[in-house]
Design an enzyme around this catalytic site. Structure first.
Site, PDB file in Angstrom:
ATOM      1  N   LYS A  23       0.868  -1.183   0.000  1.00 45.03           N
ATOM      2  CA  LYS A  23       0.000   0.000   0.000  1.00 45.03           C
ATOM      3  C   LYS A  23       0.900   1.227   0.000  1.00 45.03           C
ATOM      4  O   LYS A  23       1.821   1.315   0.809  1.00 45.03           O
ATOM      5  CB  LYS A  23      -0.893   0.010   1.249  1.00 45.03           C
ATOM      6  N   CYS A  51       3.145  16.789  -6.346  1.00 45.93           N
ATOM      7  CA  CYS A  51       2.704  17.102  -7.708  1.00 45.93           C
ATOM      8  C   CYS A  51       3.864  17.699  -8.493  1.00 45.93           C
ATOM      9  O   CYS A  51       4.563  18.569  -7.983  1.00 45.93           O
ATOM     10  CB  CYS A  51       1.546  18.106  -7.648  1.00 45.93           C
ATOM     11  N   HIS A  55      -0.285  16.027 -14.090  1.00 44.51           N
ATOM     12  CA  HIS A  55      -1.742  15.929 -14.250  1.00 44.51           C
ATOM     13  C   HIS A  55      -2.215  16.730 -15.474  1.00 44.51           C
ATOM     14  O   HIS A  55      -3.232  16.389 -16.073  1.00 44.51           O
ATOM     15  CB  HIS A  55      -2.470  16.396 -12.978  1.00 44.51           C
TER      16      HIS A  55
END
Ligand code: FES
Length: 76
Positions: A23, A51, A55
């Protein structure tokens, strides 16, 4: 007649990040985060869990609308 079809495997969100771990979870000390941090939610970042802007190309290619979680320290 009703024909049952075999269940197809559901697509995975995480294609490549830390696949050796059961996980992927990250813990941060709030004091270490500075005034602002952007956390990846698209699973495409080369700097995951942060980030790196990946994206944007994902959204452009797929028509998706994902983006980071941005944490900001309150100004005093
Ligand atoms: Fe994943 Fe920005 S790179 S949310």
């Amino acid at each position: 007649n009703f024909v049952s079809r075999p269940k197809l495997p559901r697509p995975k969100i995480n294609k490549k990040i830390r696949k050796d771990e059961p996980k992927v979870a990250d813990t941060f000390d709030i004091e270490d985060l500075g005034d602002k941090v952007s956390l990846c939610r698209c699973w495409k970042s080369a700097k995951f869990p942060y980030c790196d802007g990946s994206h944007k190309s994902h959204n452009k290619e797929t028509g998706d609308n994902v983006g980071p979680a941005v944490l900001c320290r309150k100004k005093k």
